[in-house]
Design a protein around this motif. Structure first.
Motif, mmCIF file in Angstrom:
data_model
loop_
_atom_site.group_PDB
_atom_site.id
_atom_site.type_symbol
_atom_site.label_atom_id
_atom_site.label_comp_id
_atom_site.label_asym_id
_atom_site.label_seq_id
_atom_site.Cartn_x
_atom_site.Cartn_y
_atom_site.Cartn_z
ATOM 1 N N SER A 93 0.833 -1.206 0.000
ATOM 2 C CA SER A 93 0.000 0.000 0.000
ATOM 3 C C SER A 93 0.867 1.255 0.000
ATOM 4 N N GLY A 94 0.258 2.373 -0.340
ATOM 5 C CA GLY A 94 0.956 3.655 -0.278
ATOM 6 C C GLY A 94 1.428 3.949 1.128
ATOM 7 N N PHE A 95 0.605 3.617 2.123
ATOM 8 C CA PHE A 95 0.987 3.840 3.519
ATOM 9 C C PHE A 95 2.255 3.075 3.863
ATOM 10 N N GLU A 96 2.298 1.797 3.482
ATOM 11 C CA GLU A 96 3.470 0.974 3.796
ATOM 12 C C GLU A 96 4.699 1.451 3.039
ATOM 13 N N ALA A 97 4.530 1.847 1.785
ATOM 14 C CA ALA A 97 5.660 2.354 1.006
ATOM 15 C C ALA A 97 6.219 3.629 1.647
ATOM 16 N N ARG A 98 5.337 4.531 2.075
ATOM 17 C CA ARG A 98 5.786 5.773 2.735
ATOM 18 C C ARG A 98 6.490 5.460 4.049
ATOM 19 N N ARG A 99 5.992 4.474 4.789
ATOM 20 C CA ARG A 99 6.620 4.096 6.057
ATOM 21 C C ARG A 99 8.028 3.568 5.814
ATOM 22 N N ARG A 100 8.178 2.720 4.809
ATOM 23 C CA ARG A 100 9.504 2.179 4.493
ATOM 24 C C ARG A 100 10.463 3.291 4.069
ATOM 25 N N VAL A 101 9.979 4.229 3.266
ATOM 26 C CA VAL A 101 10.818 5.345 2.840
ATOM 27 C C VAL A 101 11.227 6.183 4.047
ATOM 28 N N SER A 102 10.283 6.443 4.934
ATOM 29 C CA SER A 102 10.578 7.230 6.140
ATOM 30 C C SER A 102 11.656 6.568 6.987
ATOM 31 N N ILE A 103 11.498 5.272 7.239
ATOM 32 C CA ILE A 103 12.480 4.541 8.046
ATOM 33 C C ILE A 103 13.826 4.486 7.316
ATOM 34 N N GLY A 104 13.800 4.143 6.042
ATOM 35 C CA GLY A 104 15.034 4.017 5.279
ATOM 36 C C GLY A 104 15.792 5.324 5.153
ATOM 37 N N THR A 105 15.073 6.413 4.941
ATOM 38 C CA THR A 105 15.707 7.727 4.810
ATOM 39 C C THR A 105 16.332 8.171 6.125
ATOM 40 N N ALA A 106 15.634 7.935 7.230
ATOM 41 C CA ALA A 106 16.113 8.383 8.548
ATOM 42 C C ALA A 106 17.251 7.533 9.093
#
Length: 197
Positions: A93-106
């Motif tokens: 989902s878009g939510f899960e993709a955004r969560r992964r990006v947030s964690i990966g970026t940080a």
């Protein structure tokens, strides 16, 4: 550096091996203690996979930065953003993709303008996540709640808060004899955010 074709092949083999560990309906026949032990073991494997999912999402986001214009990875693959590209590649989902990006970026190592390597924005989360002791839910919560205070918080206190929250989530440190649940970490992170702001 490992050959990327080897990585893809090894992951494919690992996936096949995991399918053969037990059948989908097998847990119905397990004793209670065995059920709980295997549940914990599965979660350990899941944490390792979640950490790698975040790492690749962070790299996709880095290669899809808006300032790269038409040469950004997402644009070259016909997508508007890193999140959309991850959604299409993984079917999450878009939510899960955004969560992964947030964690990966940080949690990814950064580069200064000089090209010099800099630590991750959340180094304690990065260390615990990459070692497989911190789950994605807790990592996302810590990053989100502390991130809200980054512009105003004292950097030393912010670092202390992150370290304490990771200790609570992983059951390490003197004040954390047992792991806190993801919901308990959220409550503690919100309290730290109020204190830091």
């Amino acid at each position: 550096m490992t050959n990327t074709a080897d990585i893809a092949d090894q992951l494919s083999q690992l996936g096949s091996a995991l399918y053969g560990v037990f059948g989908f309906d097998d847990p119905a026949g397990w004793r209670d203690d065995d059920l709980l032990t295997i549940t914990g073991a599965l979660e350990t494997v899941g944490r390792v996979i979640d950490a790698q999912r975040a790492a690749v999402a962070g790299e996709i986001a880095e290669r899809s930065r808006a300032e790269l214009g038409d040469s950004r990875l997402s644009a070259r693959k016909g997508c508007r953003s890193a999140t959309e590209l991850i959604e299409r590649v993984t079917q999450v989902s878009g939510f899960e993709a955004r969560r992964r990006v947030s964690i990966g970026t940080a949690t990814r190592t950064r580069s200064a303008f000089t090209g010099q390597s800099m630590p991750a924005q959340h180094p304690h989360v990065a260390a615990a996540l990459s070692s497989g002791v911190l789950g994605a839910d807790a990592a996302a919560t810590i990053i989100r709640e502390l991130g809200r205070t980054r512009s105003v918080a004292d950097p030393h206190r912010l670092d202390t808060a992150e370290a304490e929250l990771v200790d609570q989530a992983t059951g390490t440190g003197q004040a954390a004899p047992v792991r806190a649940t993801a919901d308990e970490v959220r409550i503690q992170a919100q309290a730290w955010a109020v204190f830091l702001d």
